[in-house]
Design a protein around this motif. Structure first.
Motif, PDB file in Angstrom:
ATOM      1  N   PHE A 111       1.292   7.323 -17.839  1.00  0.00           N
ATOM      2  CA  PHE A 111       1.858   7.493 -16.500  1.00  0.00           C
ATOM      3  C   PHE A 111       0.784   7.931 -15.500  1.00  0.00           C
ATOM      4  N   LEU A 112      -0.151   8.773 -15.926  1.00  0.00           N
ATOM      5  CA  LEU A 112      -1.236   9.184 -15.027  1.00  0.00           C
ATOM      6  C   LEU A 112      -2.185   8.029 -14.737  1.00  0.00           C
ATOM      7  N   VAL A 113      -2.467   7.191 -15.727  1.00  0.00           N
ATOM      8  CA  VAL A 113      -3.298   6.005 -15.489  1.00  0.00           C
ATOM      9  C   VAL A 113      -2.602   5.067 -14.505  1.00  0.00           C
ATOM     10  N   ASP A 114      -1.312   4.833 -14.726  1.00  0.00           N
ATOM     11  CA  ASP A 114      -0.557   3.974 -13.810  1.00  0.00           C
ATOM     12  C   ASP A 114      -0.515   4.559 -12.403  1.00  0.00           C
ATOM     13  N   ALA A 115      -0.398   5.873 -12.306  1.00  0.00           N
ATOM     14  CA  ALA A 115      -0.414   6.527 -10.994  1.00  0.00           C
ATOM     15  C   ALA A 115      -1.768   6.321 -10.313  1.00  0.00           C
ATOM     16  N   GLY A 138       0.808  -1.221   0.000  1.00  0.00           N
ATOM     17  CA  GLY A 138       0.000   0.000   0.000  1.00  0.00           C
ATOM     18  C   GLY A 138       0.835   1.261   0.000  1.00  0.00           C
ATOM     19  N   VAL A 139       1.803   1.329   0.873  1.00  0.00           N
ATOM     20  CA  VAL A 139       2.663   2.520   0.926  1.00  0.00           C
ATOM     21  C   VAL A 139       3.503   2.611  -0.349  1.00  0.00           C
ATOM     22  N   PHE A 140       3.999   1.478  -0.822  1.00  0.00           N
ATOM     23  CA  PHE A 140       4.729   1.439  -2.085  1.00  0.00           C
ATOM     24  C   PHE A 140       3.858   1.978  -3.225  1.00  0.00           C
ATOM     25  N   GLY A 141       2.612   1.540  -3.281  1.00  0.00           N
ATOM     26  CA  GLY A 141       1.689   1.988  -4.327  1.00  0.00           C
ATOM     27  C   GLY A 141       1.441   3.486  -4.283  1.00  0.00           C
ATOM     28  N   VAL A 142       1.245   4.015  -3.092  1.00  0.00           N
ATOM     29  CA  VAL A 142       0.981   5.448  -2.944  1.00  0.00           C
ATOM     30  C   VAL A 142       2.211   6.269  -3.318  1.00  0.00           C
ATOM     31  N   LEU A 143       3.386   5.880  -2.834  1.00  0.00           N
ATOM     32  CA  LEU A 143       4.605   6.632  -3.153  1.00  0.00           C
ATOM     33  C   LEU A 143       4.981   6.505  -4.632  1.00  0.00           C
ATOM     34  N   THR A 144       4.791   5.323  -5.183  1.00  0.00           N
ATOM     35  CA  THR A 144       5.056   5.149  -6.610  1.00  0.00           C
ATOM     36  C   THR A 144       4.090   5.992  -7.433  1.00  0.00           C
ATOM     37  N   ALA A 145       2.841   6.066  -7.009  1.00  0.00           N
ATOM     38  CA  ALA A 145       1.856   6.904  -7.706  1.00  0.00           C
ATOM     39  C   ALA A 145       2.309   8.363  -7.712  1.00  0.00           C
ATOM     40  N   ALA A 146       2.820   8.826  -6.592  1.00  0.00           N
ATOM     41  CA  ALA A 146       3.293  10.212  -6.519  1.00  0.00           C
ATOM     42  C   ALA A 146       4.448  10.453  -7.490  1.00  0.00           C
ATOM     43  N   THR A 147       5.383   9.502  -7.574  1.00  0.00           N
ATOM     44  CA  THR A 147       6.499   9.681  -8.508  1.00  0.00           C
ATOM     45  C   THR A 147       6.029   9.580  -9.957  1.00  0.00           C
ATOM     46  N   LEU A 148       5.027   8.739 -10.222  1.00  0.00           N
ATOM     47  CA  LEU A 148       4.501   8.633 -11.585  1.00  0.00           C
ATOM     48  C   LEU A 148       3.797   9.917 -12.023  1.00  0.00           C
ATOM     49  N   ALA A 164      -0.262  -5.121 -11.025  1.00  0.00           N
ATOM     50  CA  ALA A 164       0.865  -5.487 -11.885  1.00  0.00           C
ATOM     51  C   ALA A 164       0.417  -5.739 -13.325  1.00  0.00           C
ATOM     52  N   THR A 165      -0.771  -6.286 -13.507  1.00  0.00           N
ATOM     53  CA  THR A 165      -1.272  -6.509 -14.863  1.00  0.00           C
ATOM     54  C   THR A 165      -1.471  -5.187 -15.579  1.00  0.00           C
ATOM     55  N   ILE A 166      -2.185  -4.282 -14.947  1.00  0.00           N
ATOM     56  CA  ILE A 166      -2.488  -3.001 -15.597  1.00  0.00           C
ATOM     57  C   ILE A 166      -1.220  -2.185 -15.828  1.00  0.00           C
ATOM     58  N   THR A 167      -0.420  -2.007 -14.791  1.00  0.00           N
ATOM     59  CA  THR A 167       0.771  -1.158 -14.949  1.00  0.00           C
ATOM     60  C   THR A 167       1.835  -1.830 -15.812  1.00  0.00           C
ATOM     61  N   GLY A 168       1.956  -3.145 -15.731  1.00  0.00           N
ATOM     62  CA  GLY A 168       2.932  -3.844 -16.561  1.00  0.00           C
ATOM     63  C   GLY A 168       2.602  -3.743 -18.036  1.00  0.00           C
ATOM     64  N   VAL A 169       1.334  -3.997 -18.369  1.00  0.00           N
ATOM     65  CA  VAL A 169       0.928  -3.946 -19.776  1.00  0.00           C
ATOM     66  C   VAL A 169       1.014  -2.518 -20.321  1.00  0.00           C
ATOM     67  N   THR A 170       0.581  -1.532 -19.554  1.00  0.00           N
ATOM     68  CA  THR A 170       0.621  -0.154 -20.056  1.00  0.00           C
ATOM     69  C   THR A 170       2.055   0.336 -20.228  1.00  0.00           C
TER      70      THR A 170
END
Length: 185
Positions: free
Chosen positions: A64-68, A39-49, A97-103
């Protein structure tokens, strides 16, 4: 991509690497711990994206905005219901991982046609993330294994993205210090 892209990619890689190391060196591989870390990884990664998105343009910005958004939603859900156990961890990581990996894989393959300097990095990061999705779908239902594999993924992607970001920076610097024929100035 704009000049600051390398810096935002570096931050993204450092976030992944730090979380991977935190998971690898912690003995607590429970589903609750895995959900909180994801969860924290997802939120921080979203901010960097989001930062990366504003250093990009066109389709890259949208991806990048969709992945964020996907990372933010998955991260918030993981943190909010972190007591729900292994099934939720496997499901959230698989979907994310499916959505962000494919995009990201699509973005990298598309960038190869336009000779984008970051295309190779997007292809590899997207492929590794898509493989993580497959692994999380097919691994046995074991908490320690799932959390450990997510940590290993984060370390691998973190190291790769950091190397890619620094490569982009040094390539950019070489272009800045060369003449119109590509020779050192």
């Amino acid at each position: 991509m704009r000049a600051r892209y390398w810096l935002f990619a570096l931050v993204r890689g450092l976030v992944a690497g730090v979380f991977g190391c935190l998971i690898a060196f912690d003995q607590d591989h429970t589903a609750q711990y895995g959900l909180i870390m994801f969860g924290v990884f997802g939120v921080l990664t979203a901010a960097t994206l989001v930062l990366i998105a504003f250093a990009a343009a066109g389709v890259a910005r949208v991806i990048f905005l969709v992945d964020a958004a996907v990372g933010l939603v998955a991260g918030v859900i993981a943190i909010a219901v972190h007591t729900d156990g292994l099934a939720l961890l496997l499901y959230l990581v698989s979907v994310w991982a499916t959505i962000t990996g494919v995009t990201e894989l699509y973005l990298g393959l598309r960038g190869r046609r336009t000779r984008s300097a970051a295309a190779r990095d997007c292809v590899l990061a997207g492929a590794i993330t898509a493989v993580l999705a497959l692994v999380f779908v097919f691994i046995p239902a074991d908490t320690r294994l799932a959390v450990g594999l997510f940590g290993a993924y984060a370390v691998v992607v973190g190291v790769f993205v950091v190397i890619g970001a620094l490569s982009l920076r040094f390539a950019q610097r070489a272009v800045e210090h060369s003449d119109e024929n590509g020779r050192p100035a």
